[in-house]
Write an enzyme that holds these catalytic residues in place. Structure first.
Site, PDB file in Angstrom:
ATOM      1  N   SER A 117       2.175  -2.430   9.141  1.00  0.00           N
ATOM      2  CA  SER A 117       1.461  -1.513   9.294  1.00  0.00           C
ATOM      3  C   SER A 117       0.467  -1.396   7.943  1.00  0.00           C
ATOM      4  O   SER A 117       0.774  -1.994   7.256  1.00  0.00           O
ATOM      5  CB  SER A 117       2.409  -0.109   9.363  1.00  0.00           C
ATOM      6  OG  SER A 117       2.565   0.269   7.898  1.00  0.00           O
ATOM      7  N   LYS A 118      -0.612  -0.816   8.331  1.00  0.00           N
ATOM      8  CA  LYS A 118      -1.594  -0.810   7.294  1.00  0.00           C
ATOM      9  C   LYS A 118      -1.307  -0.042   6.060  1.00  0.00           C
ATOM     10  O   LYS A 118      -1.951  -0.312   5.014  1.00  0.00           O
ATOM     11  CB  LYS A 118      -3.047  -0.310   7.860  1.00  0.00           C
ATOM     12  CG  LYS A 118      -3.043   1.360   8.183  1.00  0.00           C
ATOM     13  CD  LYS A 118      -4.375   1.580   8.647  1.00  0.00           C
ATOM     14  CE  LYS A 118      -4.447   2.898   9.193  1.00  0.00           C
ATOM     15  NZ  LYS A 118      -5.407   3.083  10.093  1.00  0.00           N
ATOM     16  N   ARG A 119      -0.286   0.829   6.071  1.00  0.00           N
ATOM     17  CA  ARG A 119       0.195   1.606   4.887  1.00  0.00           C
ATOM     18  C   ARG A 119       0.718   0.387   3.775  1.00  0.00           C
ATOM     19  O   ARG A 119       1.022   0.695   2.727  1.00  0.00           O
ATOM     20  CB  ARG A 119       1.236   2.456   5.036  1.00  0.00           C
ATOM     21  CG  ARG A 119       0.997   3.527   6.227  1.00  0.00           C
ATOM     22  CD  ARG A 119       0.744   4.969   5.734  1.00  0.00           C
ATOM     23  NE  ARG A 119       0.203   5.504   6.713  1.00  0.00           N
ATOM     24  CZ  ARG A 119      -1.329   5.795   6.991  1.00  0.00           C
ATOM     25  NH1 ARG A 119      -2.207   5.248   6.178  1.00  0.00           N
ATOM     26  NH2 ARG A 119      -1.841   6.214   8.176  1.00  0.00           N
ATOM     27  N   LYS A 120       1.621  -0.681   4.559  1.00  0.00           N
ATOM     28  CA  LYS A 120       2.174  -1.791   3.716  1.00  0.00           C
ATOM     29  C   LYS A 120       1.278  -2.870   3.206  1.00  0.00           C
ATOM     30  O   LYS A 120       1.323  -3.620   2.185  1.00  0.00           O
ATOM     31  CB  LYS A 120       3.338  -1.841   4.358  1.00  0.00           C
ATOM     32  CG  LYS A 120       4.472  -1.025   4.265  1.00  0.00           C
ATOM     33  CD  LYS A 120       5.799  -1.451   4.352  1.00  0.00           C
ATOM     34  CE  LYS A 120       6.704  -0.345   4.259  1.00  0.00           C
ATOM     35  NZ  LYS A 120       8.078  -0.498   4.833  1.00  0.00           N
TER      36      LYS A 120
END
Ligand code: GLU
Length: 498
Positions: A252-255
């Site tokens: 995911s783009k958060r990580k």
């Protein structure tokens, strides 16, 4: 029978490496069997779909070196290939299901559905339409329709029994029918939902194998039923494993950066990124060289080799592969060509020069002033970030708020970026000038530089997200509790400015 596969992205955001992965697998499978691969745009979600996103997805798949035999940009015998242009086809099929009694009109209001959901949750029951409108006699349905009550069309779903979904790789997967919702097939505006459009199109486009992400497994029973209602043969299903972060969580783009444009901006070669994705879809390399062209990947492709365990998107491996492609895959002239197109593409260079012109006295000032345009993550330190008026807490809040708001921007341009950053200053009740300083440092590496919003637009959303994340990590990533508090702060300020 000719093998036909497809990739069917929804144009609702920046191009994702997961889309490229699914496209590559479908491409390789089709080409391995001498078949055809097509691209369909699934833009049934009108509120979130944009032409910019569609263009970016097509461009980035092309950039990777993928091509399709039919698609919205090149046409083909089964077009149109954009679902928003196929409304009449879906309407006709919905009418067929209504006439057959396999679907029904549902007049329930959002408020009633919400009440029903709350009650089901309280009783620990699966969330499923309770069938109220199915109990109406035909006159009641006709009366409501004549009175102009808005309605959706839902599919009927058995109340009992088990649905068996066949997946080529996973075998039989069983679902209890009573846990499957009476899916809305057509919304009150007459537009189809994903499920209806997807099934109708796969059939009409003569798709023989549906290879899609495993997040769609739970939709399969609805699709099985729709094929049955229409009396069509179902394509073979193969659910692909989701790509994972090294800690095994869903990519995911958060990580981790997930945008294809990020990898492009970082200077990965398209053939290296494609090869890397190919390795993720192949658990057996059989002692062969891992460096492969697209043709070789297609030649060696086998569904049996798809790892089901969730392949890890390991950037260290991508770096290694990319280095090999740079050193071994390009001769001097080809390499110079790549440098030119990556760093000195005329339109980009002209924007950068334009931003720098009023800020330099000698051309030799250009190097240091604009170096950040030609870099990936910046090695910023806490000391550099701290030189201004905001304390650490305020800077961390500013970066976090900006990240969320920038992610939510529909279009990535100067106007939107400016609105977001000024909104952040308002939310924190600080002067914009004071808030801008740490952003300058995080994005350009220096407290003064070329105009910030233009720089951010040019760097692209993915690179900006990554630089803000780097800066936030330097100061301390927010805890879950902080995130919750700060989100409230952002919401309160959004309300105030309305
Ligand atoms: N539009 C869906 C997506 O964005 C396609 C799913 C499918 O391949 O059926 O992933």
């Amino acid at each position: 029978m000719k093998v036909r596969t497809r990739v069917a992205p929804s144009p609702t955001g920046d191009p994702h490496v997961g889309t490229a992965y699914v496209a590559l697998v479908n491409y390789c499978f089709a080409k391995h069997h001498g078949g055809e691969f097509l691209l369909r745009i699934e833009d049934t979600d009108q509120a979130r779909s944009t032409p910019e996103s569609e263009r970016a997805i097509l461009d980035s798949l092309h950039w990777l070196g993928l091509s399709w035999d039919e698609g919205p940009d090149i046409g083909g015998p089964h077009g149109p290939y954009r679902q928003s242009e196929r409304s009449e086809i879906y309407k006709k099929h919905v009418r067929q299901l209504l006439d057959q009694g396999d679907a029904f009109k549902c007049f329930c209001t959002p408020a009633r559905l919400e009440e029903m959901r709350v009650a089901q949750r309280a009783a620990a029951q699966p969330s499923r339409y309770d069938g109220l409108c199915l109990t109406y006699p035909p006159e009641e349905t006709a009366r409501r329709e004549a009175a102009g009550e808005p309605y959706v069309v839902r599919m009927k779903v058995p109340d009992s029994g088990v649905c068996v979904v066949e997946d080529v790789r996973r075998g039989k997967i069983e679902f209890e029918w009573r846990a499957v919702d009476m899916q809305v097939l057509m919304k009150s505006d007459g537009l189809p939902t994903y499920h209806l459009a997807n099934v109708v199109d796969d059939h009409l486009m003569e798709i023989t194998h549906v290879m899609r992400g495993e997040e769609w497994v739970s939709s399969a029973p609805k699709h099985v039923l729709l094929y049955r209602y229409f009396g069509w043969e179902m394509p073979k299903l193969i659910h692909l494993p989701l790509l994972r972060n090294p800690d095994k969580s869903k990519l995911s783009k958060r990580k981790n950066p997930t945008g294809i444009l990020f990898y492009q901006a970082m200077g990965y070669l398209p053939e290296a990124l494609l090869n890397f994705l190919g390795l993720l879809s192949n658990s057996v390399v059989e002692g062969q060289d891992e460096m492969m062209s697209l043709e070789q990947m297609a030649q060696r492709f086998s569904v049996e080799h798809i790892p089901l365990g969730g392949p890890v998107f390991d950037v260290a491996k991508l770096d290694w592969l990319n280095g090999r492609f740079i050193r071994e895959g390009l001769d001097h002239d080809a390499f110079v060509g790549r440098v030119r197109s990556w760093a000195f593409a005329p339109a980009r260079l002209s924007r950068i020069a334009g931003l720098a012109q009023s800020r330099i006295e000698r051309l030799s000032d250009l190097g240091l002033l604009t170096a950040f345009f030609f870099a990936g993550r910046l090695p910023v330190t806490a000391e550099q970030l701290r030189g201004g008026k905001l304390d650490d807490l305020a800077m961390r809040q500013a970066f976090a708020l900006a990240q969320w708001e920038l992610d939510a921007l529909r279009e990535w341009n100067v106007v939107g970026i400016e609105r977001v950053l000024k909104g952040v200053a308002d939310a924190l009740e600080r002067k914009f000038r004071d808030v801008a300083r740490p952003f300058y440092v995080a994005i350009t590496g220096s407290p003064t530089s070329v105009p910030l919003f233009d720089a951010m637009e040019l760097l692209g959303r993915d690179m900006v997200r990554e630089r803000l994340r780097t800066a936030l990590d330097v100061l301390g990533a927010p805890s879950k509790k902080e995130q919750d508090e700060w989100k409230k702060l952002a919401a309160a300020s959004a309300e105030e400015s309305e």
